[in-house]
Design an enzyme around this catalytic site. Structure first.
Site, PDB file in Angstrom:
ATOM      1  N   HIS A   1     -21.840   7.715   5.061  1.00 55.79           N
ATOM      2  CA  HIS A   1     -21.634   9.164   5.111  1.00 55.79           C
ATOM      3  C   HIS A   1     -22.924   9.887   4.723  1.00 55.79           C
ATOM      4  CE1 HIS A   1     -19.886  13.064   4.547  1.00 55.79           C
ATOM      5  NE2 HIS A   1     -18.682  12.629   4.837  1.00 55.79           N
TER       6      HIS A   1
ATOM      7  N   SER B   1     -18.112  16.556   0.619  1.00 53.12           N
ATOM      8  CA  SER B   1     -17.374  16.561   1.890  1.00 53.12           C
ATOM      9  C   SER B   1     -18.184  17.061   3.088  1.00 53.12           C
ATOM     10  CB  SER B   1     -16.145  17.452   1.741  1.00 53.12           C
ATOM     11  OG  SER B   1     -15.582  17.694   3.001  1.00 53.12           O
TER      12      SER B   1
ATOM     13  N   LEU C   1      -7.429  10.491   7.922  1.00 52.57           N
ATOM     14  CA  LEU C   1      -6.123  10.968   7.453  1.00 52.57           C
ATOM     15  C   LEU C   1      -5.180  11.090   8.644  1.00 52.57           C
ATOM     16  CD1 LEU C   1      -7.227  13.715   4.878  1.00 52.57           C
ATOM     17  CD2 LEU C   1      -6.851  11.284   4.514  1.00 52.57           C
TER      18      LEU C   1
ATOM     19  N   GLY D   1       0.827  -1.204   0.000  1.00 53.71           N
ATOM     20  CA  GLY D   1       0.000   0.000   0.000  1.00 53.71           C
ATOM     21  C   GLY D   1       0.859   1.250   0.000  1.00 53.71           C
TER      22      GLY D   1
ATOM     23  N   GLY E   1      -0.828   4.427  -0.032  1.00 59.59           N
ATOM     24  CA  GLY E   1      -1.683   5.560   0.318  1.00 59.59           C
ATOM     25  C   GLY E   1      -1.016   6.325   1.450  1.00 59.59           C
ATOM     26  N   LEU E   2      -1.788   7.122   2.158  1.00 55.36           N
ATOM     27  CA  LEU E   2      -1.163   7.935   3.209  1.00 55.36           C
ATOM     28  C   LEU E   2      -0.494   7.061   4.259  1.00 55.36           C
ATOM     29  CD1 LEU E   2      -3.668  10.861   3.540  1.00 55.36           C
ATOM     30  CD2 LEU E   2      -1.316  10.916   2.704  1.00 55.36           C
TER      31      LEU E   2
ATOM     32  N   ARG F   1     -16.350   6.542  12.843  1.00 53.90           N
ATOM     33  CA  ARG F   1     -15.196   7.445  12.746  1.00 53.90           C
ATOM     34  C   ARG F   1     -15.664   8.886  12.605  1.00 53.90           C
ATOM     35  NH1 ARG F   1     -12.704  10.029   8.575  1.00 53.90           N
ATOM     36  NH2 ARG F   1     -13.667   8.825   6.904  1.00 53.90           N
TER      37      ARG F   1
ATOM     38  N   ARG G   1     -21.409  11.493  11.770  1.00 55.86           N
ATOM     39  CA  ARG G   1     -21.974  10.964  10.524  1.00 55.86           C
ATOM     40  C   ARG G   1     -23.071   9.931  10.740  1.00 55.86           C
ATOM     41  NH1 ARG G   1     -16.213  10.544   7.286  1.00 55.86           N
ATOM     42  NH2 ARG G   1     -16.000  12.799   7.166  1.00 55.86           N
TER      43      ARG G   1
ATOM     44  N   GLU H   1      -6.529   2.608   7.143  1.00 54.93           N
ATOM     45  CA  GLU H   1      -7.908   2.104   7.148  1.00 54.93           C
ATOM     46  C   GLU H   1      -7.953   0.575   7.188  1.00 54.93           C
ATOM     47  OE1 GLU H   1     -10.461   4.059   4.269  1.00 54.93           O
ATOM     48  OE2 GLU H   1     -12.125   2.684   4.700  1.00 54.93           O
TER      49      GLU H   1
HETATM   50  C1  FAD Z   1     -14.247  10.382  -1.168  1.00 56.57           C
HETATM   51  C2  FAD Z   1     -13.540  10.258   0.144  1.00 56.57           C
HETATM   52  C3  FAD Z   1     -13.189  11.397   0.833  1.00 56.57           C
HETATM   53  C4  FAD Z   1     -12.543  11.299   2.063  1.00 56.57           C
HETATM   54  N1  FAD Z   1     -12.210  12.445   2.745  1.00 56.57           N
HETATM   55  C5  FAD Z   1     -11.573  12.340   3.930  1.00 56.57           C
HETATM   56  C6  FAD Z   1     -11.200  13.510   4.646  1.00 56.57           C
HETATM   57  O1  FAD Z   1     -11.434  14.636   4.229  1.00 56.57           O
HETATM   58  N2  FAD Z   1     -10.563  13.344   5.835  1.00 56.57           N
HETATM   59  C7  FAD Z   1     -10.275  12.120   6.348  1.00 56.57           C
HETATM   60  O2  FAD Z   1      -9.678  12.043   7.416  1.00 56.57           O
HETATM   61  N3  FAD Z   1     -10.596  11.001   5.663  1.00 56.57           N
HETATM   62  C8  FAD Z   1     -11.237  11.085   4.479  1.00 56.57           C
HETATM   63  N4  FAD Z   1     -11.577   9.940   3.802  1.00 56.57           N
HETATM   64  C9  FAD Z   1     -11.072   8.646   4.284  1.00 56.57           C
HETATM   65  C10 FAD Z   1      -9.600   8.510   3.905  1.00 56.57           C
HETATM   66  O3  FAD Z   1      -9.376   9.077   2.643  1.00 56.57           O
HETATM   67  C11 FAD Z   1      -9.125   7.064   3.862  1.00 56.57           C
HETATM   68  O4  FAD Z   1      -9.555   6.372   4.985  1.00 56.57           O
HETATM   69  C12 FAD Z   1      -7.604   7.010   3.827  1.00 56.57           C
HETATM   70  O5  FAD Z   1      -7.096   7.844   2.810  1.00 56.57           O
HETATM   71  C13 FAD Z   1      -7.100   5.596   3.634  1.00 56.57           C
HETATM   72  O6  FAD Z   1      -5.712   5.636   3.512  1.00 56.57           O
HETATM   73  P1  FAD Z   1      -4.869   4.303   3.482  1.00 56.57           P
HETATM   74  O7  FAD Z   1      -3.449   4.701   3.300  1.00 56.57           O
HETATM   75  O8  FAD Z   1      -5.215   3.471   4.653  1.00 56.57           O
HETATM   76  O9  FAD Z   1      -5.389   3.515   2.193  1.00 56.57           O
HETATM   77  P2  FAD Z   1      -5.505   3.930   0.635  1.00 56.57           P
HETATM   78  O10 FAD Z   1      -5.220   5.352   0.385  1.00 56.57           O
HETATM   79  O11 FAD Z   1      -6.798   3.360   0.168  1.00 56.57           O
HETATM   80  O12 FAD Z   1      -4.329   3.140  -0.034  1.00 56.57           O
HETATM   81  C14 FAD Z   1      -4.373   1.761  -0.220  1.00 56.57           C
HETATM   82  C15 FAD Z   1      -3.113   1.338  -0.924  1.00 56.57           C
HETATM   83  O13 FAD Z   1      -3.037  -0.072  -0.875  1.00 56.57           O
HETATM   84  C16 FAD Z   1      -2.735  -0.576  -2.153  1.00 56.57           C
HETATM   85  N5  FAD Z   1      -3.283  -1.918  -2.222  1.00 56.57           N
HETATM   86  C17 FAD Z   1      -4.498  -2.355  -1.841  1.00 56.57           C
HETATM   87  N6  FAD Z   1      -4.598  -3.678  -2.005  1.00 56.57           N
HETATM   88  C18 FAD Z   1      -3.423  -4.083  -2.487  1.00 56.57           C
HETATM   89  C19 FAD Z   1      -2.906  -5.348  -2.867  1.00 56.57           C
HETATM   90  N7  FAD Z   1      -3.614  -6.466  -2.736  1.00 56.57           N
HETATM   91  N8  FAD Z   1      -1.662  -5.389  -3.369  1.00 56.57           N
HETATM   92  C20 FAD Z   1      -0.901  -4.275  -3.502  1.00 56.57           C
HETATM   93  N9  FAD Z   1      -1.333  -3.065  -3.140  1.00 56.57           N
HETATM   94  C21 FAD Z   1      -2.581  -2.980  -2.659  1.00 56.57           C
HETATM   95  C22 FAD Z   1      -3.318   0.414  -3.117  1.00 56.57           C
HETATM   96  O14 FAD Z   1      -2.662   0.307  -4.358  1.00 56.57           O
HETATM   97  C23 FAD Z   1      -3.030   1.719  -2.380  1.00 56.57           C
HETATM   98  O15 FAD Z   1      -1.717   2.128  -2.675  1.00 56.57           O
HETATM   99  C24 FAD Z   1     -12.250  10.033   2.602  1.00 56.57           C
HETATM  100  C25 FAD Z   1     -12.617   8.888   1.907  1.00 56.57           C
HETATM  101  C26 FAD Z   1     -13.286   8.998   0.699  1.00 56.57           C
HETATM  102  C27 FAD Z   1     -13.758   7.762   0.031  1.00 56.57           C
END
Ligand code: FAD
Length: 662
Positions: A270, A288, A466, A44, A46-47, A460, A334, A450
Site C-alpha cells: 500500500h 487510508s 470489504l 473466522g 471477520g466480515l 486489489r 496502489r 481475504e
Molecule cells: C489497516 C487496514 C485497512 C484496510 N482498509 C480497507 C478498506 O478501507 N476497504 C477495504 O475494502 N479493505 C480494507 N482493508 C482490507 C480488509 O480489511 C481485509 O481484507 C478484510 O477485512 C479481511 O476480512 P476477512 O473476513 O477475510 O478476514 P479478517 O477480518 O482478518 O478475519 C479473520 C478471522 O479469522 C480468524 N482466524 C484466523 N485464523 C484462525 C484460526 N487458525 N483459527 C480460528 N480462527 C482464525 C480470526 O480470529 C478472525 O476472526 C484494510 C486492511 C488493513 C490492514
C-alpha cells in the site's frame, strides 16, 4: 495453454451478465427441514466469516464459528478504514456494474477470473442495502443520501464509507446479525479457539481440530462443510499494516490437506503508510487510500533537499503522480503509486530522516474547501486564515480520526505540515484456490474473504476487499453451498472418535509437543523478523531471479534453524500466546518459500508482482499474456515440495490490453 485437469472453475456457461442469475435459479436447493440437520463450520469471524455465519444460520443450517480473538468484534476487519465499493451510481458519474467489473479486471492487471468478478460487481449494490438495513452509519450528504468518495484505479465515486472506520461499522453490523443467531441458538460461537487442522474423510472435508487457547485443550469438531474465512497472510513479512495476530495457519493447514494455494506471490504494497521508524517496530500503520482524494503526493524537485516541506515553493515540488499519470493523478492504483514512490526515493528525492518517504499534502484542498464554505456561508472577502480554518473543519469532518492517528504516532500535525508516507505490505491477493462456488480443491472445504485468491487478480483496488468479503458471506455462499450440501442430506453427523479425527488430533498434539520441547535459545520473534527481512528484501516491492533463488535457500536454512533452536516459553496446557505465535511462524516459514517459488516461476510483471527483469522503459510492469495469463495453483506434495497447476484465464468480455492510467 490448457487448464490443468485438477482445476475446474465451474463458471456457468452463458452471457456474462446472465451467469449468476441463471445459476441462482437453477442451483440445487436444500429444503428447510434438511438444513436443520446439516452442520457448517466457519473458521473466522471477520466480515467474510461473520456475514456467512449469520446468513447460513438465518437460512436454517447449524453453524459453528471459530475465532482466535476473545470476541468476533476484534477480527482484523475492524481495522479497515477507507470504505467499500458498490456500483450504485448515486453520483450519476457514469458508474455501472460493467464499469466496476471492468475496473476490477483492469486493476488486477488481467489476472482474475471474469465470471467471479462480474458476479462481485452485480451483488455489490445489495451489500450496501443490507448494511444500511442493519444500521451501518454510512456517511451521508446534507440531504440524507449516502455519500461517496473515490479510491484508486477508478474515475467514478463509488466508495461508501463511515468516516475512517468503515470496517469497524460494517463489522458491528455483521456481528449484530451473528449475535442474533447466537442468541437464538443457531450459531455456536467458539472464541479464543484456534483451528489447527482440517479433517478429511473419504476425500471430503468433515471437520477441524481446534485448540482452546485458554486451557490448551485440543477439540474435535464435525461439519458437513468447513468454510475458511481466516483473512490474509501479509504478516509473513513481519512488518505490515495487518493486525499482529493475522496469520496463514488455517489456510495453510487446509493447503497441506489438499487445498491448492492460488497465486501466493501476489502481495499488495500500500502506498500510503507511516514510514518505518526503526528496528523496534512490530507493526506498521496505514493511512487510508481515501486520503488520496484530497491529499496530493509530492517530493522536492531537487534531490537531497533538506528544507522543511512548507519552505519549498510550489514550483519546486514534483507532484510526480499527477505528472506521470494525468488521467488518474493521485488516484492511480496502489501498485502503480507504490512503485512510483519507491522510484523517487531510490533516485534520491525521498524526504524525512530516513529519506524513505514522500509527502501527502492537504494544504491545497484545505484552501479549496475553505473557499467553498466561505461562499456557502456568505462570507465576503475572507482572509486566508479564515479560508484555512473553514477548510480545515471540512477535512477534519472527512478524515479527522486518521489525522489524529498520524499525529499520535509521528508527533507531527498533518493539518500544519504534510504527512510523510511510504509503501508497506497491506493485503494478500493470493490465497486458497476456489472455484465459482468458493469451494477449494477439497470437496466440502470452502474459502471466503481475504483467505481465498479470487477476484482481485494481481492487484486489489482500494475498498474492494470489504466488498468481496461481504459478497462472499452475505450473497454468494448462501447459494453455492446448497449445490454441495444438497448431496449431503443423507450424511449423518460423523462421530469425532472416527480414526481420521483421532489421527489429525494426534498430529496436532505431536507438533505442539515438538515446539515445546526444543527449548532453544532464540525467540519466535527473532525468526519472524529474519523471515520478514528476507521476504521484504527479495520478494517485496521488487523481485528478481537471483534474489528469489537466494531467498528460497535462506528460508530453508532459517526453517531448519527454527526447528532446532526456537525457544517457546510457558506451557502447552495454558493460555500461551508464545506457543500460538510459534505455530504461526512455523507456517509462515513454509509459506514464504512457496511465495518465492511462485514469484520465481512468474516470468513477467503484473500488479503487485514486479519482476525487475520485466519492465518497460518507463519502469512500468510488463506482462506476458502469451505465457502467463493463468492462475498459479500450487498443490502441496509434502516435505516442502509443490506441483504447479494452471488455470487458464479467458477474457471474453474485456479486451486484454496494456494497463494504462495515463
Ligand atoms: C489497516 C487496514 C485497512 C484496510 N482498509 C480497507 C478498506 O478501507 N476497504 C477495504 O475494502 N479493505 C480494507 N482493508 C482490507 C480488509 O480489511 C481485509 O481484507 C478484510 O477485512 C479481511 O476480512 P476477512 O473476513 O477475510 O478476514 P479478517 O477480518 O482478518 O478475519 C479473520 C478471522 O479469522 C480468524 N482466524 C484466523 N485464523 C484462525 C484460526 N487458525 N483459527 C480460528 N480462527 C482464525 C480470526 O480470529 C478472525 O476472526 C484494510 C486492511 C488493513 C490492514
Amino acid at each position: 495453454m490448457a487448464t490443468s485437469p485438477k482445476l475446474d472453475a465451474r463458471v456457468p456457461k452463458g452471457e456474462i451478465d446472465q451467469k449468476w442469475s441463471k445459476y441462482r435459479s437453477t442451483v440445487h436447493l436444500v429444503n428447510p427441514a434438511n438444513k436443520r440437520s446439516l452442520e457448517v463450520i466457519i473458521v473466522g469471524s471477520g466480515l467474510a466469516g461473520a456475514s456467512a455465519a449469520a446468513s447460513l444460520a438465518e437460512m436454517g443450517y447449524k453453524v459453528k464459528v471459530f475465532c482466535f480473538q476473545d470476541s468476533p468484534r476484534r477480527a482484523h476487519s475492524i481495522a479497515a478504514q477507507g470504505g467499500i465499493n458498490a456500483a450504485k451510481n448515486y453520483q450519476n458519474d457514469g458508474d455501472s456494474v460493467y464499469r466496476l467489473f471492468y475496473d476490477t479486471i483492469k486493476g488486477g492487471d488481467y489476472r482474475a477470473r471474469e465470471g467471479n468478478v462480474h458476479r462481485l460487481a452485480e451483488v455489490s449494490g445489495a451489500i450496501i442495502d443490507q448494511c444500511v438495513a442493519q444500521g451501518v452509519p454510512f456517511a451521508r450528504e446534507y440531504g440524507g443520501v449516502l455519500s461517496n468518495r473515490s479510491f484508486g484505479g477508478t474515475q467514478v465515486q463509488r466508495t461508501f464509507y463511515a468516516a475512517g472506520q468503515t470496517g469497524q461499522q460494517l463489522l458491528l453490523g455483521a456481528y449484530s446479525a451473528l449475535q442474533r443467531q447466537v442468541g437464538m441458538g443457531a450459531v455456536k460461537l467458539y472464541a479464543r479457539h484456534e483451528m489447527l487442522d482440517v479433517v478429511n474423510i473419504d476425500g471430503k472435508c468433515r471437520g477441524i481440530i481446534a485448540r482452546d487457547l485458554i486451557t490448551g485443550k485440543l477439540e474435535r469438531h464435525f461439519g458437513h462443510a468447513v468454510l475458511i474465512a481466516s483473512g490474509g497472510y501479509g504478516n509473513v513479512f513481519y512488518l505490515s499494516t495487518n493486525a499482529m495476530g493475522s496469520n496463514v495457519t488455517a489456510a495453510w493447514k487446509a493447503h497441506k490437506k489438499g487445498a491448492f494455494f492460488g497465486n501466493p506471490c501476489y502481495t499488495q504494497i500500500h502506498p500510503t503508510c507511516i514510514p518505518v521508524s526503526g528496528d523496534h517496530q512490530s507493526k506498521l500503520t496505514l493511512m487510508s487510500e481515501s486520503l488520496r482524494n484530497d491529499g496530493r503526493i509530492w517530493v522536492p524537485k531537487k534531490a537531497g533537499d533538506t528544507r522543511k516541506p512548507n519552505e519549498i515553493p510550489e514550483e519546486e515540488r514534483d507532484y510526480y503522480l499527477e505528472r506521470r499519470y494525468p488521467a488518474f493523478g493521485n488516484l492511480v492504483p496502489r501498485d502503480v503509486a507504490s512503485r512510483a514512490a519507491k522510484e523517487r526515493c531510490d533516485a534520491g528525492f525521498g524526504v524525512g530522516a530516513s529519506k524513505l518517504a514522500v509527502y501527502l499534502d492537504f494544504s491545497a484542498n484545505m484552501m479549496r474547501y475553505g473557499q467553498i464554505e466561505a461562499n456557502k456561508q456568505n462570507i465576503h472577502n475572507p482572509t486566508k486564515e479564515k479560508i484555512r480554518e473553514l477548510g480545515m473543519a471540512v477535512v477534519k469532518e472527512k478524515y479527522g480520526n486518521l489525522f489524529d492517528m498520524y499525529k499520535q504516532i509521528t508527533g507531527e500535525d498533518p493539518y500544519e505540515i504534510p504527512m510523510r508516507i511510504y509503501p508497506a505490505v497491506h493485503y494478500t491477493m493470493g490465497g486458497l484456490w476456489v472455484d465459482y462456488n468458493l469451494m477449494t480443491t477439497v470437496p466440502g472445504l470452502y474459502a471466503l474473504g481475504e483467505a481465498n485468491f479470487s477476484d482481485h487478480g494481481a492487484n486489489r483496488l482500494g475498498a474492494s476487499a470489504l466488498m468481496q468479503g461481504l459478497a462472499d458471506g452475505y450473497f454468494v455462499i448462501p447459494y453455492t453451498i446448497g449445490d454441495y450440501l444438497s448431496e449431503e442430506i443423507r450424511t449423518k453427523a460423523i462421530a469425532t472418535d472416527h480414526e481420521a479425527f483421532v489421527k489429525a488430533e494426534a498430529e496436532v498434539q505431536e507438533r505442539i509437543n515438538k515446539l515445546m520441547t526444543i527449548k532453544g535459545t532464540k525467540s519466535v520473534d527473532h525468526f519472524h523478523k529474519q523471515l520478514g527481512k528476507i521476504m521484504w528484501d527479495k520478494c517485496g516491492m521488487a523481485r528478481n531471479t537471483a534474489g528469489l533463488k537466494q531467498a528460497i535457500e535462506e528460508i530453508k536454512k532459517l526453517r531448519e534453524e527454527f526447528w532446532k533452536d526456537v525457544r517457546v516459553t510457558g506451557e502447552a496446557n495454558e493460555f500461551n500466546p508464545e506457543l500460538e505465535k510459534a505455530g504461526r511462524v512455523a507456517d509462515f516459514l513454509e509459506l514464504g518459500e512457496l511465495m518465492c517459488m511462485d514469484a520465481l516461476n512468474r516470468n513477467e510483471s503484473c500488479g503487485g508482482h514486479f519482476r525487475e527483469e520485466y519492465q518497460t522503459e518507463e519502469g512500468e510492469a510488463k506482462r506476458d499474456d502469451d505465457n502467463f495469463a493463468y492462475v498459479a495453483a500450487w498443490e502441496n506434495k509434502g516435505n516442502n515440495a509443490w506441483e504447479l497447476h494452471k488455470e487458464e484465464l479467458i477474457f471474453e468480455n474485456i479486451k486484454i490490453a496494456a494497463r494504462s492510467y495515463k
